[in-house]
Design a protein around this motif. Structure first.
Motif, PDB file in Angstrom:
ATOM      1  N   TRP A   1      47.541  19.952 -12.972  1.00 24.74           N
ATOM      2  CA  TRP A   1      46.956  18.653 -13.294  1.00 24.74           C
ATOM      3  C   TRP A   1      45.798  18.779 -14.287  1.00 24.74           C
ATOM      4  O   TRP A   1      45.159  17.778 -14.632  1.00 24.74           O
ATOM      5  CB  TRP A   1      46.472  17.968 -12.022  1.00 24.74           C
ATOM      6  CG  TRP A   1      47.593  17.292 -11.289  1.00 24.74           C
ATOM      7  CD1 TRP A   1      48.601  17.894 -10.617  1.00 24.74           C
ATOM      8  CD2 TRP A   1      47.819  15.878 -11.196  1.00 24.74           C
ATOM      9  NE1 TRP A   1      49.462  16.962 -10.079  1.00 24.74           N
ATOM     10  CE2 TRP A   1      48.989  15.706 -10.422  1.00 24.74           C
ATOM     11  CE3 TRP A   1      47.157  14.760 -11.665  1.00 24.74           C
ATOM     12  CZ2 TRP A   1      49.510  14.453 -10.120  1.00 24.74           C
ATOM     13  CZ3 TRP A   1      47.677  13.510 -11.366  1.00 24.74           C
ATOM     14  CH2 TRP A   1      48.839  13.359 -10.609  1.00 24.74           C
TER      15      TRP A   1
ATOM     16  N   VAL B   1      47.733  14.782  -6.213  1.00 25.05           N
ATOM     17  CA  VAL B   1      47.675  16.249  -6.303  1.00 25.05           C
ATOM     18  C   VAL B   1      48.284  16.878  -5.058  1.00 25.05           C
ATOM     19  O   VAL B   1      49.015  17.889  -5.130  1.00 25.05           O
ATOM     20  CB  VAL B   1      46.216  16.705  -6.517  1.00 25.05           C
ATOM     21  CG1 VAL B   1      46.106  18.219  -6.409  1.00 25.05           C
ATOM     22  CG2 VAL B   1      45.717  16.247  -7.880  1.00 25.05           C
TER      23      VAL B   1
ATOM     24  N   GLY C   1      49.287  22.776  -7.293  1.00 26.44           N
ATOM     25  CA  GLY C   1      48.268  21.741  -7.239  1.00 26.44           C
ATOM     26  C   GLY C   1      46.866  22.254  -7.137  1.00 26.44           C
ATOM     27  O   GLY C   1      45.947  21.459  -6.851  1.00 26.44           O
TER      28      GLY C   1
ATOM     29  N   LEU D   1      42.623  22.178  -4.523  1.00 22.62           N
ATOM     30  CA  LEU D   1      42.602  20.864  -3.873  1.00 22.62           C
ATOM     31  C   LEU D   1      43.942  20.559  -3.225  1.00 22.62           C
ATOM     32  O   LEU D   1      44.012  20.082  -2.087  1.00 22.62           O
ATOM     33  CB  LEU D   1      42.247  19.786  -4.912  1.00 22.62           C
ATOM     34  CG  LEU D   1      42.218  18.339  -4.391  1.00 22.62           C
ATOM     35  CD1 LEU D   1      41.164  18.178  -3.310  1.00 22.62           C
ATOM     36  CD2 LEU D   1      41.945  17.365  -5.538  1.00 22.62           C
ATOM     37  N   GLY D   2      45.033  20.874  -3.927  1.00 23.50           N
ATOM     38  CA  GLY D   2      46.348  20.652  -3.342  1.00 23.50           C
ATOM     39  C   GLY D   2      46.589  21.536  -2.140  1.00 23.50           C
ATOM     40  O   GLY D   2      47.195  21.117  -1.151  1.00 23.50           O
TER      41      GLY D   2
ATOM     42  N   LEU E   1      44.123  15.474 -15.922  1.00 25.76           N
ATOM     43  CA  LEU E   1      42.797  15.064 -15.463  1.00 25.76           C
ATOM     44  C   LEU E   1      41.861  14.655 -16.598  1.00 25.76           C
ATOM     45  O   LEU E   1      41.079  13.711 -16.425  1.00 25.76           O
ATOM     46  CB  LEU E   1      42.175  16.199 -14.645  1.00 25.76           C
ATOM     47  CG  LEU E   1      40.894  15.831 -13.879  1.00 25.76           C
ATOM     48  CD1 LEU E   1      41.175  14.699 -12.900  1.00 25.76           C
ATOM     49  CD2 LEU E   1      40.328  17.036 -13.148  1.00 25.76           C
TER      50      LEU E   1
ATOM     51  N   LEU F   1      43.909  10.325  -6.835  1.00 25.74           N
ATOM     52  CA  LEU F   1      44.006  11.710  -7.315  1.00 25.74           C
ATOM     53  C   LEU F   1      44.199  12.682  -6.152  1.00 25.74           C
ATOM     54  O   LEU F   1      45.006  13.616  -6.233  1.00 25.74           O
ATOM     55  CB  LEU F   1      42.740  12.062  -8.107  1.00 25.74           C
ATOM     56  CG  LEU F   1      42.699  13.447  -8.741  1.00 25.74           C
ATOM     57  CD1 LEU F   1      43.789  13.578  -9.789  1.00 25.74           C
ATOM     58  CD2 LEU F   1      41.327  13.710  -9.360  1.00 25.74           C
TER      59      LEU F   1
ATOM     60  N   HIS G   1      51.531  19.312  -5.067  1.00 30.92           N
ATOM     61  CA  HIS G   1      51.466  20.638  -4.451  1.00 30.92           C
ATOM     62  C   HIS G   1      52.543  20.787  -3.389  1.00 30.92           C
ATOM     63  O   HIS G   1      53.149  21.863  -3.248  1.00 30.92           O
ATOM     64  CB  HIS G   1      50.075  20.847  -3.831  1.00 30.92           C
ATOM     65  CG  HIS G   1      49.787  22.257  -3.466  1.00 30.92           C
ATOM     66  ND1 HIS G   1      49.303  23.193  -4.364  1.00 30.92           N
ATOM     67  CD2 HIS G   1      49.911  22.926  -2.277  1.00 30.92           C
ATOM     68  CE1 HIS G   1      49.142  24.351  -3.761  1.00 30.92           C
ATOM     69  NE2 HIS G   1      49.504  24.226  -2.490  1.00 30.92           N
TER      70      HIS G   1
ATOM     71  N   VAL H   1      42.685  21.830  -9.637  1.00 32.77           N
ATOM     72  CA  VAL H   1      43.849  20.946  -9.513  1.00 32.77           C
ATOM     73  C   VAL H   1      45.115  21.557 -10.080  1.00 32.77           C
ATOM     74  O   VAL H   1      46.152  20.875 -10.136  1.00 32.77           O
ATOM     75  CB  VAL H   1      43.580  19.595 -10.207  1.00 32.77           C
ATOM     76  CG1 VAL H   1      42.490  18.832  -9.501  1.00 32.77           C
ATOM     77  CG2 VAL H   1      43.240  19.795 -11.682  1.00 32.77           C
TER      78      VAL H   1
END
Length: 812
Positions: free
Chosen positions: A130, A169, A192, A195-196, A134, A165, A173, A127
């Motif tokens: 983040w 995220v 991000g 995941l971003g 988190l 979330l 991003h 992430v």
């Protein structure tokens, strides 16, 4: 015959069982031998019987074996965990998330060792920046699952938080440059994370920048709605209520600060300056006064009055000041300097928000109950109040209303509530209302009601704060429009609290020059705290005989006021006050009589002592006293036809019904059922002459400390000036008797009085025997003696009390 039948039945069972046994033994090897054409004829019947049962076991055996590979390993694992751990699954998941959040938080400050550092590196790769947020999210969600009681909703909470979330995220991003995987791990970890990059980069390529922003915002909003289990409408309504409460508090704070001591001093200085300037400028031709620029409202209002001299100018200022919203502003215009109590003396707590989750769950249970009873209906609206929540149901075409009204007990059982009230239909709408008591009630205080906009906009001195209606809006009611009020209900339902709210509202909004009170409290404990208030005509009356004299004085005062209205040429008290304030009535002949409110806390005690006289006085006042500003507020805890007679009900159309025990008591009060389904503690049904259909209202609560503070304030402003009307009533009775006794023999009345005084026995039958007269004439003579003050009121079958001693004599 019975034996033959049983034998045949047994033979049939044996034959069927034998066929099934042969079929079981020969059914499986039979299919390979069916290829021979010669074998078809002898095995036709057996093949037909075997064709039916053979596919059934195959389906039964093949069904589970084919369905098992379709289930995912996560579903099987969830089922195994759920069956093995029961309701502890969400607790274990929450404990694991709390543990991960704590370890990740410690790893951020290099306090979790190599495992924690590896966990932080993995989160950073996932992430990005983040990684600092988190751990807090994991800790908060895990703590929610640990402390939550609903074990079936943990998957919904996890899904909602994951969706939020996911969207946040992606937005982060996207806003930080949207680097791709090709830019390197160091690049997308500064944004991000992976995941971003997986979310934002392809979404921007397909939808563009702003399209991706809108999509991600929708995903975040959807996750929030799933998490809190509330609709967008409920979120908007809750936000609006929070803003309204905040504005109301700010307005109340400004209003209370505006009514401070500094404002009073400034008004006195302005009034003195105005008087000095008008005295100086009285000789020239009508130039406008030049007061200080602070009072701009007075500069705009004074030219409209166009005064010629000082006294009319002072009279013209009063109606202009009454046009303001605040009734407290009129207090400074009184010549005696009386100031109304500030709202800060009353508690104004913040109203607690109502649980939308609980309302939704009750709505689902209600719809399920209707479906279970095969009622085709749908829920259209929900109105939440401080005490009950009304669910509005719309029936399908062809469904009778009686099918829903007959399910009152079933709905109460399904919702696990003591009772529900059905409103079929809702006035003015094609819907049925189901009023369900709230599991957590909200306290409605008198301070909240009097601080509302409805109270500011209505400056009538008899407007009282009643409470809040079914939708949570403040309910105000004007006693002058009722014009009389009957309050009834069981013991402890809230009648005394309602009377305290009425009296306290009058003390907060009206001066003694505007409203006067007469209070009757046979119980001696409810209204005694108001003794010494300048609004009282006399001390709180506790004896039934003096209460009867007060009612008789009110009847005489009503006649006197009507004579003044007839001489002044007006129709009611409002026109009389306007004419008097303008100066069109001579103060030597006319007086500015105030509104008069007579409060009787327990009517039953008065009816037991002198029912006929009390009823006649109440009916006389109720029939005629509205136009001259005399109003009745009567309360009783015994709603029976012996107390609330038909004549009283016919002349008092406005009634407050609190919780009662039976439908019969409800019909006595409001002529319909419904009061037996109230839940007490101020919950009431209100009917007025203008609105004959019952309206449900939660009465306002005022504590003893608040009442004591208001009473202390008004006592400091002005001392009480009690009126002794006992002698006036006695003289009026003697005059009435002298006018009515012309048709009766004076000598017979004298003899009867001497006989009663000498024997000290006020008995009608004794007068019959001694004077040799009939019962009707003896009763009339006894009433004449009562009006003369020789005997007391009737006490049923008992002899009347003799009020004159044996050494005194009656006047001829």
């Amino acid at each position: 015959m019975a034996k033959t039948t049983s034998t045949r039945a047994g033979t049939g069972r044996k034959r069927v069982s034998k066929v099934h046994e042969n079929q079981r033994l020969k059914g499986r090897p039979a299919p390979p031998k069916k290829g021979k054409p010669g074998a078809k004829k002898p095995s036709t019947s057996s093949a037909r019987t075997a064709a039916k049962p053979t596919p059934a076991p195959k389906k039964a055996k093949s069904g589970p074996t084919k369905a098992q590979p379709r289930r995912s390993i996560f579903g099987i694992l969830k089922q195994r965990l759920g069956s093995g751990l029961g309701k502890q699954v969400h607790h274990l998941i929450g404990l694991g998330m709390v543990l991960l959040g704590v370890i990740a938080g410690l790893a951020l400050v290099n306090a979790a060792g190599p495992i924690g550092q590896g966990l932080v590196d993995g989160i950073r790769w996932l992430v990005g920046w983040w990684v600092f947020i988190l751990p807090a999210i994991l800790f908060g969600v895990g703590l929610t699952l640990l402390l939550g009681e609903e074990s079936y909703a943990y998957s919904r909470t996890l899904f909602g938080v994951g969706a939020q979330l996911f969207g946040l995220v992606g937005l982060f991003h996207l806003m930080t440059g949207n680097p791709a995987f090709a830019d390197g791990a160091d690049r997308f970890q500064e944004s991000g994370g992976s995941l971003g990059a997986l979310v934002a980069y392809p979404m921007e390529r397909m939808l563009g920048f702003w399209g991706a922003v809108v999509m991600l915002v929708v995903i975040v909003s959807g996750g929030a709605i799933v998490t809190v289990r509330a609709s967008i409408r409920e979120v908007l309504v809750a936000s609006g209520r929070m803003v309204a409460n905040a504005l109301g508090k700010i307005r109340a704070a400004l209003r209370s600060s505006g009514n401070g001591f500094a404002r009073l001093l400034s008004r006195r200085k302005e009034r003195q300056k105005m008087r000095s300037e008008t005295a100086v400028v009285s000789v020239p031709r009508r130039p406008p006064p030049t007061p200080s620029p602070q009072d701009s409202t007075y500069l705009t209002e004074q030219p409209a009055a166009s005064p010629e001299d000082n006294p009319p100018a002072e009279k013209k200022v009063k109606p202009t000041q009454k046009k303001k919203k605040k009734p407290a502003s009129s207090s400074s215009s009184n010549g005696d300097g009386y100031q109304l109590p500030p709202l800060s003396l009353l508690d104004n707590p913040q109203s607690s928000p109502r649980s939308g989750r609980m309302i939704q769950e009750t709505a689902r249970q209600l719809e399920a109950t209707l479906r279970d009873h095969e009622v085709n209906a749908r829920l259209t609206n929900v109105v939440s109040g401080p005490t009950v929540t009304r669910y509005e149901i719309e029936l399908a075409a062809g469904v009778k209303v009686a099918r829903v009204t007959g399910l009152s007990g079933d709905i109460a059982y399904a919702l696990a509530t003591p009772d529900v009230r059905l409103l079929a239909p809702i006035p003015g709408r094609s819907a049925i209302g189901v009023e369900v008591p709230n599991k957590s009630r909200s306290l409605v205080t008198l301070g909240q009601v009097l601080a509302s906009e409805q109270s500011d906009n209505d400056v009538h001195p008899l407007t009282i704060g009643l409470g809040e209606d079914i939708s949570g809006r403040p309910a105000m009611i004007n006693l002058a429009e009722l014009p009389h009020l009957l309050i009834a209900g069981a013991t402890g339902a809230g009648k005394s609290s309602c009377i305290n709210s009425i009296v306290t509202s009058i003390l907060m909004r009206a001066t003694p020059k505007d409203v006067r009170l007469i209070m009757v409290d046979p119980k001696r404990v409810e209204l005694g705290q108001y003794n010494g208030v300048p609004h009282l005509f006399t001390r709180v009356i506790t004896k039934p005989k003096k209460a009867l004299e007060a009612l008789q004085w009110a009847v005489g005062e009503m006649d006197r006021r009507y004579e003044l209205l007839a001489e002044s040429g007006v129709r009611d008290i409002t026109g009389y006050h306007e004419k008097y304030d303008v100066g069109l009535l001579e103060p030597a002949r006319f007086d500015r009589f105030p509104y008069l409110v007579i409060v009787i806390d327990e009517l039953n005690d008065l009816m037991m002592v002198a029912g006929r006289d009390v009823e006649s006085a109440i009916v006389r006042i109720a029939q005629m006293a509205r136009a001259v500003g005399i109003h009745l507020v009567i309360a009783t805890q015994r709603p029976s036809v012996n107390v609330i007679t038909g004549v009283i009900k016919a002349n008092i159309p406005s009634r407050f019904a609190f919780s009662v025990a039976s439908q019969a008591d409800s019909r006595v009060i409001i002529d319909s059922v419904g009061a037996e389904k109230l839940i007490g503690m101020g919950d009431m049904l209100v009917i007025t002459a203008r609105e004959p259909r019952p309206q449900r209202v939660q009465g306002a609560w005022v504590s003893e400390g608040e009442v004591a503070a208001v009473v202390r304030w008004v006592k400091e402003q002005k001392s009480a000036d009690y009126k002794k009307f006992t002698e006036e009533v006695r003289q009026a009775q003697i005059q009435m008797v002298s006018e009515e006794d012309e048709g009766e023999d004076p000598d017979l009345i004298r003899r009867a009085g001497e006989l009663v005084i000498r024997s000290q026995l006020g008995s009608t039958s004794m007068l019959q025997r001694k004077l040799r007269i009939g019962f009707a004439r003896a009763g009339r003579i006894m009433d004449i003696l009562e009006n003369k003050g020789i005997v007391g009121p009737s006490e049923g079958s008992k002899a009347r009390e003799v009020l004159v001693g044996a050494d005194e004599r009656v006047d001829a």
